[in-house]
Scaffold this active site. Structure first.
Site, PDB file in Angstrom:
ATOM      1  N   PRO A  43       0.790  -1.229   0.000  1.00  0.00           N
ATOM      2  CA  PRO A  43       0.000   0.000   0.000  1.00  0.00           C
ATOM      3  C   PRO A  43       0.822   1.278   0.000  1.00  0.00           C
ATOM      4  CG  PRO A  43      -0.127  -1.101   2.127  1.00  0.00           C
ATOM      5  CD  PRO A  43       0.524  -2.055   1.179  1.00  0.00           C
ATOM      6  N   ASN A  44       0.321   2.220  -0.794  1.00  0.00           N
ATOM      7  CA  ASN A  44       0.841   3.597  -0.884  1.00  0.00           C
ATOM      8  C   ASN A  44       2.163   3.715  -1.642  1.00  0.00           C
ATOM      9  OD1 ASN A  44      -1.330   4.740   0.722  1.00  0.00           O
ATOM     10  ND2 ASN A  44      -0.385   3.677   2.440  1.00  0.00           N
ATOM     11  N   ARG A  48       4.927  11.069  -2.386  1.00  0.00           N
ATOM     12  CA  ARG A  48       4.586  10.719  -1.003  1.00  0.00           C
ATOM     13  C   ARG A  48       5.764  11.016  -0.077  1.00  0.00           C
ATOM     14  NH1 ARG A  48       4.534   4.547   1.371  1.00  0.00           N
ATOM     15  NH2 ARG A  48       3.789   5.113   3.437  1.00  0.00           N
ATOM     16  N   TYR A  85      10.927   9.259   1.791  1.00  0.00           N
ATOM     17  CA  TYR A  85      11.090   8.234   0.750  1.00  0.00           C
ATOM     18  C   TYR A  85      11.859   8.710  -0.478  1.00  0.00           C
ATOM     19  CZ  TYR A  85       7.689   5.896   3.686  1.00  0.00           C
ATOM     20  OH  TYR A  85       7.062   5.321   4.763  1.00  0.00           O
ATOM     21  N   ASN A 138       8.129  -5.489  -0.534  1.00  0.00           N
ATOM     22  CA  ASN A 138       7.958  -4.316   0.321  1.00  0.00           C
ATOM     23  C   ASN A 138       6.468  -4.263   0.631  1.00  0.00           C
ATOM     24  OD1 ASN A 138       7.735  -1.918   1.644  1.00  0.00           O
ATOM     25  ND2 ASN A 138       8.929  -0.722   0.171  1.00  0.00           N
ATOM     26  N   ALA A 145       2.936  -0.683   5.005  1.00  0.00           N
ATOM     27  CA  ALA A 145       2.448  -0.734   6.389  1.00  0.00           C
ATOM     28  C   ALA A 145       1.951  -2.124   6.795  1.00  0.00           C
ATOM     29  CB  ALA A 145       1.341   0.300   6.571  1.00  0.00           C
ATOM     30  N   HIS A 175       3.877  -4.332   9.268  1.00  0.00           N
ATOM     31  CA  HIS A 175       3.782  -4.190  10.722  1.00  0.00           C
ATOM     32  C   HIS A 175       2.475  -4.733  11.288  1.00  0.00           C
ATOM     33  CE1 HIS A 175       7.038  -1.593   9.583  1.00  0.00           C
ATOM     34  NE2 HIS A 175       6.223  -0.757   8.969  1.00  0.00           N
ATOM     35  N   ASP A 218       1.588 -15.619   6.931  1.00  0.00           N
ATOM     36  CA  ASP A 218       1.154 -17.007   6.720  1.00  0.00           C
ATOM     37  C   ASP A 218       1.216 -17.386   5.239  1.00  0.00           C
ATOM     38  OD1 ASP A 218       0.725 -17.439   9.388  1.00  0.00           O
ATOM     39  OD2 ASP A 218      -1.462 -17.289   9.294  1.00  0.00           O
ATOM     40  N   GLU A 245      12.748  -9.252   2.314  1.00  0.00           N
ATOM     41  CA  GLU A 245      11.951  -8.092   2.738  1.00  0.00           C
ATOM     42  C   GLU A 245      12.745  -6.821   2.456  1.00  0.00           C
ATOM     43  OE1 GLU A 245      11.073  -8.136   6.926  1.00  0.00           O
ATOM     44  OE2 GLU A 245      10.264  -6.094   6.886  1.00  0.00           O
ATOM     45  N   HIS A 256      12.665  -2.332   2.412  1.00  0.00           N
ATOM     46  CA  HIS A 256      12.049  -1.034   2.711  1.00  0.00           C
ATOM     47  C   HIS A 256      12.983   0.052   2.223  1.00  0.00           C
ATOM     48  CE1 HIS A 256       9.093  -3.014   5.204  1.00  0.00           C
ATOM     49  NE2 HIS A 256      10.086  -3.736   5.691  1.00  0.00           N
ATOM     50  N   LEU A 257      12.398   1.115   1.704  1.00  0.00           N
ATOM     51  CA  LEU A 257      13.206   2.276   1.312  1.00  0.00           C
ATOM     52  C   LEU A 257      13.818   2.935   2.545  1.00  0.00           C
ATOM     53  CD1 LEU A 257      10.289   3.101  -0.860  1.00  0.00           C
ATOM     54  CD2 LEU A 257      12.511   3.389  -1.905  1.00  0.00           C
ATOM     55  N   SER A 258      12.984   3.114   3.564  1.00  0.00           N
ATOM     56  CA  SER A 258      13.447   3.791   4.778  1.00  0.00           C
ATOM     57  C   SER A 258      13.999   2.773   5.771  1.00  0.00           C
ATOM     58  CB  SER A 258      12.282   4.566   5.414  1.00  0.00           C
ATOM     59  OG  SER A 258      11.259   3.670   5.817  1.00  0.00           O
ATOM     60  N   ARG A 264      12.797   4.588  12.842  1.00  0.00           N
ATOM     61  CA  ARG A 264      11.567   5.385  12.794  1.00  0.00           C
ATOM     62  C   ARG A 264      10.699   5.075  14.019  1.00  0.00           C
ATOM     63  NH1 ARG A 264       8.995   5.042   6.985  1.00  0.00           N
ATOM     64  NH2 ARG A 264       7.797   6.773   7.888  1.00  0.00           N
ATOM     65  N   ARG A 322       6.970   0.734  13.771  1.00  0.00           N
ATOM     66  CA  ARG A 322       7.570   0.229  12.522  1.00  0.00           C
ATOM     67  C   ARG A 322       8.717  -0.743  12.791  1.00  0.00           C
ATOM     68  NH1 ARG A 322       5.244   3.649   8.515  1.00  0.00           N
ATOM     69  NH2 ARG A 322       4.857   5.694   9.393  1.00  0.00           N
TER      70      ARG A 322
HETATM   71  C1  DQA Z   1       8.055   1.281   3.987  1.00  0.00           C
HETATM   72  C2  DQA Z   1       8.132   1.464   5.509  1.00  0.00           C
HETATM   73  C3  DQA Z   1       6.763   1.220   6.131  1.00  0.00           C
HETATM   74  O1  DQA Z   1       6.833   1.428   7.538  1.00  0.00           O
HETATM   75  C4  DQA Z   1       5.732   2.178   5.563  1.00  0.00           C
HETATM   76  O2  DQA Z   1       4.463   1.899   6.092  1.00  0.00           O
HETATM   77  C5  DQA Z   1       5.709   2.152   4.072  1.00  0.00           C
HETATM   78  C6  DQA Z   1       6.990   2.160   3.365  1.00  0.00           C
HETATM   79  C7  DQA Z   1       9.405   1.634   3.303  1.00  0.00           C
HETATM   80  O3  DQA Z   1       9.610   1.201   2.173  1.00  0.00           O
HETATM   81  O4  DQA Z   1      10.222   2.341   3.883  1.00  0.00           O
HETATM   82  O5  DQA Z   1       4.662   2.217   3.454  1.00  0.00           O
HETATM   83  O6  DQA Z   1       7.771  -0.072   3.708  1.00  0.00           O
END
Ligand code: DQA
Length: 147
Positions: free
Chosen positions: A10-11, A18, A23, A74, A77, A80, A87, A98, A100-102, A107, A111
């Site tokens: 998502p997002n 964003r 990011y 990725n 959210a 978390h 599963d 796994e 993540h950009l951040s 954070r 997270r």
């Molecule tokens: C994220 C980190 C997550 O905590 C956040 O909800 C995202 C982006 C990242 O790529 O840093 O949507 O997955």
């Protein structure tokens, strides 16, 4: 050629606009071009999917089993919160990296918990778009391809 699915949650379709202070300015299309080129140099075919819906991400994990050799995930959210996604990964027995950009560990406390990490072969976070190419390196190494 081995095939890898890069699955985004998502997002992440909003990357570029964003929260650029978190990011960066990179878009999902930029990440896709970067990863296609890097995958090719490693001998990997790369496919991309993004969804804002938990069930669609779970369906994508299930469908990957018969098509791909690994998943780079990725989960945004859902990382978390989603026991269901955790599963799904356990159920398909595909190697998952796994990403993540951040740096999620630097954070907010909520997270720091990842439901994906215990079922992934590893986690890469904090390097922006480079987290994805590092994940491709990790997949290539895991699959025994030349690095
Ligand atoms: C994220 C980190 C997550 O905590 C956040 O909800 C995202 C982006 C990242 O790529 O840093 O949507 O997955």
């Amino acid at each position: 050629m081995s095939s890898v699915l890069i699955l985004n949650g998502p997002n992440l379709n909003l990357l570029g606009t964003r929260q650029p202070e978190v990011y960066g300015a990179v878009t999902m299309a930029d990440i896709e071009s970067l990863c296609s080129a890097h995958g090719q140099s490693l001998g990997l075919t790369v496919s991309f999917q993004q969804s804002n819906h938990e069930g669609a991400l779970i369906d994508a994990v299930h469908a990957a089993k018969s098509v791909h050799s690994a998943i780079i995930l990725n989960a945004g959210a859902y990382t978390h919160s989603s026991v269901a996604l955790m599963d799904a990964i356990s159920s398909v027995e595909l190697p998952v990296v796994e990403v993540h950009l951040s740096n999620i560990h630097a954070r907010e406390a909520f997270r720091h918990k990842s439901y994906i990490a215990p079922v992934a072969i590893g986690q890469i976070c904090g390097f922006g778009a480079r987290s994805y190419t590092l994940a491709l390196d990790a997949v290539a190494g895991h699959l025994g391809l030349a690095q």
